[in-house]
Design an enzyme around this catalytic site. Structure first.
Site, PDB file in Angstrom:
ATOM      1  N   LYS A   9      33.510  47.330  44.831  1.00 40.65           N
ATOM      2  CA  LYS A   9      32.809  46.044  44.829  1.00 40.65           C
ATOM      3  C   LYS A   9      31.637  46.019  45.826  1.00 40.65           C
ATOM      4  CE  LYS A   9      36.905  43.386  43.370  1.00 40.65           C
ATOM      5  NZ  LYS A   9      37.702  42.159  43.609  1.00 40.65           N
ATOM      6  N   TYR A  49      35.537  38.667  34.158  1.00 37.98           N
ATOM      7  CA  TYR A  49      36.629  37.931  34.808  1.00 37.98           C
ATOM      8  C   TYR A  49      37.052  36.696  34.002  1.00 37.98           C
ATOM      9  CZ  TYR A  49      36.604  40.778  39.050  1.00 37.98           C
ATOM     10  OH  TYR A  49      36.741  41.808  39.957  1.00 37.98           O
ATOM     11  N   ASN A 112      37.358  42.127  48.621  1.00 37.47           N
ATOM     12  CA  ASN A 112      38.499  43.029  48.790  1.00 37.47           C
ATOM     13  C   ASN A 112      38.259  44.446  48.263  1.00 37.47           C
ATOM     14  OD1 ASN A 112      38.663  42.369  46.128  1.00 37.47           O
ATOM     15  ND2 ASN A 112      40.719  41.506  46.209  1.00 37.47           N
ATOM     16  N   HIS A 115      38.252  46.741  42.578  1.00 43.04           N
ATOM     17  CA  HIS A 115      38.979  46.199  41.434  1.00 43.04           C
ATOM     18  C   HIS A 115      39.664  47.370  40.756  1.00 43.04           C
ATOM     19  CE1 HIS A 115      39.832  44.268  37.575  1.00 43.04           C
ATOM     20  NE2 HIS A 115      39.459  45.439  37.065  1.00 43.04           N
ATOM     21  N   GLU A 126      38.550  47.390  29.804  1.00 47.16           N
ATOM     22  CA  GLU A 126      37.579  47.444  30.904  1.00 47.16           C
ATOM     23  C   GLU A 126      36.767  48.732  30.887  1.00 47.16           C
ATOM     24  OE1 GLU A 126      39.606  46.534  34.575  1.00 47.16           O
ATOM     25  OE2 GLU A 126      40.402  44.656  33.776  1.00 47.16           O
TER      26      GLU A 126
END
Ligand code: GDP
Ligand code: MG
Length: 146
Positions: A9, A49, A112, A115, A126
């Site tokens: 990320k 998302y 965080n 993913h 994905e």
């Protein structure tokens, strides 16, 4: 062979720990079969998302994920989706286990670091979201392995 989708990320790029994340995967023995850098548009981040639409963290999550580029990759191996989830650790770094990427590097439960697809089904979807089949490389691990 099982595949999974990983996103490193934008916070990992800011912290300059992209290399550390990749090294962690390689040291685990995971095989990288596709890899690129992408700047998600707002629309693409919303689509990616979509399962979280309506939750209170959805809008800020979409903002964050489209704020700067990500590195996306496909890893391949036995039970790879679960293995990557285990290395990533809990969504919230305060709950993540010792040695996990999120425990080591994440700031909070939005920023965080990584993913990782949460099931084989999600992984298939994905991977297709980011990569065409001709961007996934079926290279042979055996040849130059020590
Ligand atoms: P993951 O599968 O562990 O990434 O977690 P989820 O699928 O539940 O959520 C997707 C992403 O939304 C997480 O990785 C976080 O970046 C963000 N997120 C999830 N829950 C929260 C939350 O309660 N607060 C905030 N700020 N972000 C969240
Ligand atoms: Mg998830």
């Amino acid at each position: 062979m099982e595949r999974t989708l990983v996103i490193i990320k934008p916070d990992a790029l800011s912290k300059k720990i992209v290399g550390k994340v990749i090294t962690t995967f390689e040291e685990e023995g995971f095989k990288i079969v596709a890899f690129k850098m992408v700047l998600l548009s707002r629309e693409k981040a919303e689509e990616f998302y979509a399962e979280h639409k309506g939750k209170e963290f959805y809008e800020p999550l979409v903002n964050f994920m489209s704020s700067n580029p990500c590195v996306v990759m496909v890893l391949e191996g036995e039970n790879i989706a679960q293995k990557v989830r285990d290395i990533a650790g809990n969504t919230d770094p305060q709950k993540a286990g010792e040695g996990t990427l999120r425990k080591l590097y994440a700031q909070d439960n939005r920023h965080n670091i990584v993913h990782a697809a949460d099931s084989l089904e999600s992984a298939e979807r994905e991977v297709k979201f980011f990569f065409s089949e001709n961007e996934i490389h079926h290279w042979e691990e055996r040849i130059y392995k020590k």
